[in-house]
Design a protein around this motif. Structure first.
Motif, PDB file in Angstrom:
ATOM      1  N   ALA A   7       0.829  -1.203   0.000  1.00  0.00           N
ATOM      2  CA  ALA A   7       0.000   0.000   0.000  1.00  0.00           C
ATOM      3  C   ALA A   7       0.868   1.260   0.000  1.00  0.00           C
ATOM      4  O   ALA A   7       0.575   2.234  -0.709  1.00  0.00           O
ATOM      5  CB  ALA A   7      -0.937  -0.007   1.208  1.00  0.00           C
ATOM      6  N   TYR A   8       1.943   1.237   0.765  1.00  0.00           N
ATOM      7  CA  TYR A   8       2.859   2.380   0.811  1.00  0.00           C
ATOM      8  C   TYR A   8       3.502   2.604  -0.556  1.00  0.00           C
ATOM      9  O   TYR A   8       3.531   3.719  -1.081  1.00  0.00           O
ATOM     10  CB  TYR A   8       3.926   2.148   1.886  1.00  0.00           C
ATOM     11  CG  TYR A   8       4.867   3.302   2.030  1.00  0.00           C
ATOM     12  CD1 TYR A   8       4.543   4.395   2.836  1.00  0.00           C
ATOM     13  CD2 TYR A   8       6.083   3.321   1.351  1.00  0.00           C
ATOM     14  CE1 TYR A   8       5.403   5.468   2.952  1.00  0.00           C
ATOM     15  CE2 TYR A   8       6.946   4.386   1.476  1.00  0.00           C
ATOM     16  CZ  TYR A   8       6.610   5.459   2.272  1.00  0.00           C
ATOM     17  OH  TYR A   8       7.463   6.523   2.374  1.00  0.00           O
ATOM     18  N   TRP A   9       4.030   1.529  -1.142  1.00  0.00           N
ATOM     19  CA  TRP A   9       4.669   1.653  -2.454  1.00  0.00           C
ATOM     20  C   TRP A   9       3.665   2.068  -3.527  1.00  0.00           C
ATOM     21  O   TRP A   9       3.989   2.861  -4.410  1.00  0.00           O
ATOM     22  CB  TRP A   9       5.354   0.351  -2.839  1.00  0.00           C
ATOM     23  CG  TRP A   9       6.583   0.039  -2.049  1.00  0.00           C
ATOM     24  CD1 TRP A   9       7.291   0.889  -1.237  1.00  0.00           C
ATOM     25  CD2 TRP A   9       7.258  -1.218  -1.971  1.00  0.00           C
ATOM     26  NE1 TRP A   9       8.358   0.223  -0.677  1.00  0.00           N
ATOM     27  CE2 TRP A   9       8.361  -1.065  -1.120  1.00  0.00           C
ATOM     28  CE3 TRP A   9       7.026  -2.461  -2.554  1.00  0.00           C
ATOM     29  CZ2 TRP A   9       9.238  -2.099  -0.824  1.00  0.00           C
ATOM     30  CZ3 TRP A   9       7.900  -3.503  -2.270  1.00  0.00           C
ATOM     31  CH2 TRP A   9       8.994  -3.325  -1.420  1.00  0.00           C
ATOM     32  N   ILE A  10       2.454   1.540  -3.463  1.00  0.00           N
ATOM     33  CA  ILE A  10       1.406   1.918  -4.419  1.00  0.00           C
ATOM     34  C   ILE A  10       1.230   3.434  -4.409  1.00  0.00           C
ATOM     35  O   ILE A  10       1.209   4.081  -5.458  1.00  0.00           O
ATOM     36  CB  ILE A  10       0.082   1.195  -4.102  1.00  0.00           C
ATOM     37  CG1 ILE A  10       0.183  -0.273  -4.517  1.00  0.00           C
ATOM     38  CG2 ILE A  10      -1.114   1.881  -4.750  1.00  0.00           C
ATOM     39  CD1 ILE A  10      -0.927  -1.153  -3.954  1.00  0.00           C
ATOM     40  N   GLU A  11       1.116   3.992  -3.229  1.00  0.00           N
ATOM     41  CA  GLU A  11       0.922   5.441  -3.095  1.00  0.00           C
ATOM     42  C   GLU A  11       2.136   6.209  -3.594  1.00  0.00           C
ATOM     43  O   GLU A  11       2.014   7.213  -4.302  1.00  0.00           O
ATOM     44  CB  GLU A  11       0.622   5.786  -1.636  1.00  0.00           C
ATOM     45  CG  GLU A  11       0.258   7.221  -1.419  1.00  0.00           C
ATOM     46  CD  GLU A  11      -0.354   7.482  -0.061  1.00  0.00           C
ATOM     47  OE1 GLU A  11      -0.364   8.660   0.345  1.00  0.00           O
ATOM     48  OE2 GLU A  11      -0.816   6.528   0.613  1.00  0.00           O
ATOM     49  N   ALA A  12       3.329   5.760  -3.243  1.00  0.00           N
ATOM     50  CA  ALA A  12       4.563   6.453  -3.622  1.00  0.00           C
ATOM     51  C   ALA A  12       4.809   6.416  -5.129  1.00  0.00           C
ATOM     52  O   ALA A  12       5.445   7.322  -5.679  1.00  0.00           O
ATOM     53  CB  ALA A  12       5.753   5.841  -2.891  1.00  0.00           C
ATOM     54  N   LEU A  13       4.315   5.376  -5.797  1.00  0.00           N
ATOM     55  CA  LEU A  13       4.632   5.164  -7.208  1.00  0.00           C
ATOM     56  C   LEU A  13       3.549   5.639  -8.172  1.00  0.00           C
ATOM     57  O   LEU A  13       3.565   5.302  -9.345  1.00  0.00           O
ATOM     58  CB  LEU A  13       4.929   3.675  -7.435  1.00  0.00           C
ATOM     59  CG  LEU A  13       6.125   3.141  -6.643  1.00  0.00           C
ATOM     60  CD1 LEU A  13       6.202   1.629  -6.746  1.00  0.00           C
ATOM     61  CD2 LEU A  13       7.417   3.804  -7.094  1.00  0.00           C
ATOM     62  N   GLY A  14       2.619   6.432  -7.658  1.00  0.00           N
ATOM     63  CA  GLY A  14       1.625   7.034  -8.536  1.00  0.00           C
ATOM     64  C   GLY A  14       0.254   6.405  -8.498  1.00  0.00           C
ATOM     65  O   GLY A  14      -0.626   6.781  -9.279  1.00  0.00           O
ATOM     66  N   GLY A  15       0.053   5.452  -7.594  1.00  0.00           N
ATOM     67  CA  GLY A  15      -1.259   4.842  -7.433  1.00  0.00           C
ATOM     68  C   GLY A  15      -2.107   5.619  -6.435  1.00  0.00           C
ATOM     69  O   GLY A  15      -1.738   6.712  -6.007  1.00  0.00           O
ATOM     70  N   PRO A  16      -3.225   5.043  -6.048  1.00  0.00           N
ATOM     71  CA  PRO A  16      -4.101   5.710  -5.085  1.00  0.00           C
ATOM     72  C   PRO A  16      -3.467   5.795  -3.694  1.00  0.00           C
ATOM     73  O   PRO A  16      -2.485   5.105  -3.406  1.00  0.00           O
ATOM     74  CB  PRO A  16      -5.349   4.820  -5.059  1.00  0.00           C
ATOM     75  CG  PRO A  16      -4.893   3.494  -5.551  1.00  0.00           C
ATOM     76  CD  PRO A  16      -3.744   3.746  -6.490  1.00  0.00           C
ATOM     77  N   ALA A  17      -4.042   6.620  -2.838  1.00  0.00           N
ATOM     78  CA  ALA A  17      -3.549   6.801  -1.462  1.00  0.00           C
ATOM     79  C   ALA A  17      -3.882   5.577  -0.627  1.00  0.00           C
ATOM     80  O   ALA A  17      -4.647   5.630   0.328  1.00  0.00           O
ATOM     81  CB  ALA A  17      -4.142   8.068  -0.859  1.00  0.00           C
ATOM     82  N   ALA A  18      -3.293   4.467  -1.009  1.00  0.00           N
ATOM     83  CA  ALA A  18      -3.595   3.181  -0.380  1.00  0.00           C
ATOM     84  C   ALA A  18      -3.030   3.065   1.023  1.00  0.00           C
ATOM     85  O   ALA A  18      -3.562   2.326   1.848  1.00  0.00           O
ATOM     86  CB  ALA A  18      -3.050   2.037  -1.254  1.00  0.00           C
TER      87      ALA A  18
END
Length: 150
Positions: free
Chosen positions: A49-60
């Motif tokens: 979830a942290y990486w998703i947010e950092a890499l341009g995904g939703p605020a997971a």
């Protein structure tokens, strides 16, 4: 242009990467020490979830689990651990290979993890109480760091 998150396979791809990295670090005789006092049973999902947010995904991550300040706080106050950091980065490179990511996304992800380990999570080695409130998850793109609040 797709985000790094999308090129890495979206939620599913980033979760696979987090699982591969977690498996690698738990098997590493040096890096596993960081987990020797226990960790959340959903650590892999939180990490993804942290990486998703950092890499341009939703605020997971920040939408569910916590803030950048809480993440940095968790990684602070343990003194410098250069060998552990070097090996964690090597485990990340191996995890990228394990799940079959290739350049250019592989290199961008590797650069992100090296930066996060050596810079973002390494700012407060001496005292976790120095971590300021209100930090935002740094954003990473194909060109590197987009923004940071510290």
């Amino acid at each position: 242009m797709e985000t790094v998150y999308e090129a890495a396979g979206g939620d599913e791809g980033v979760l696979r990467l987090a699982a591969a990295w977690h498996e690698r670090v738990l098997a590493d005789e040096v890096v596993s020490h960081a987990f020797s006092h226990g960790f959340q049973p959903d650590h892999t999902e939180r990490l993804a979830a942290y990486w998703i947010e950092a890499l341009g995904g939703p605020a997971a991550y920040s939408g569910v689990y916590g803030t950048e300040s809480s993440v940095v706080h968790m990684h602070s106050g343990n003194g410098e651990h250069l060998e552990m950091d070097r090996r964690a980065i090597a485990c990340f490179g191996q995890a990228l290979d394990d799940i079959g990511l290739t350049d250019p996304v592989r290199q961008v992800l590797y650069d992100y993890f090296a930066w996060a380990t050596n810079v973002s999570m390494a700012r407060y080695h001496s005292n976790k109480d120095d971590v300021p409130d209100g930090l935002a998850v740094p954003q990473w793109s194909w060109d590197g760091l987009v923004s940071t609040s510290a």
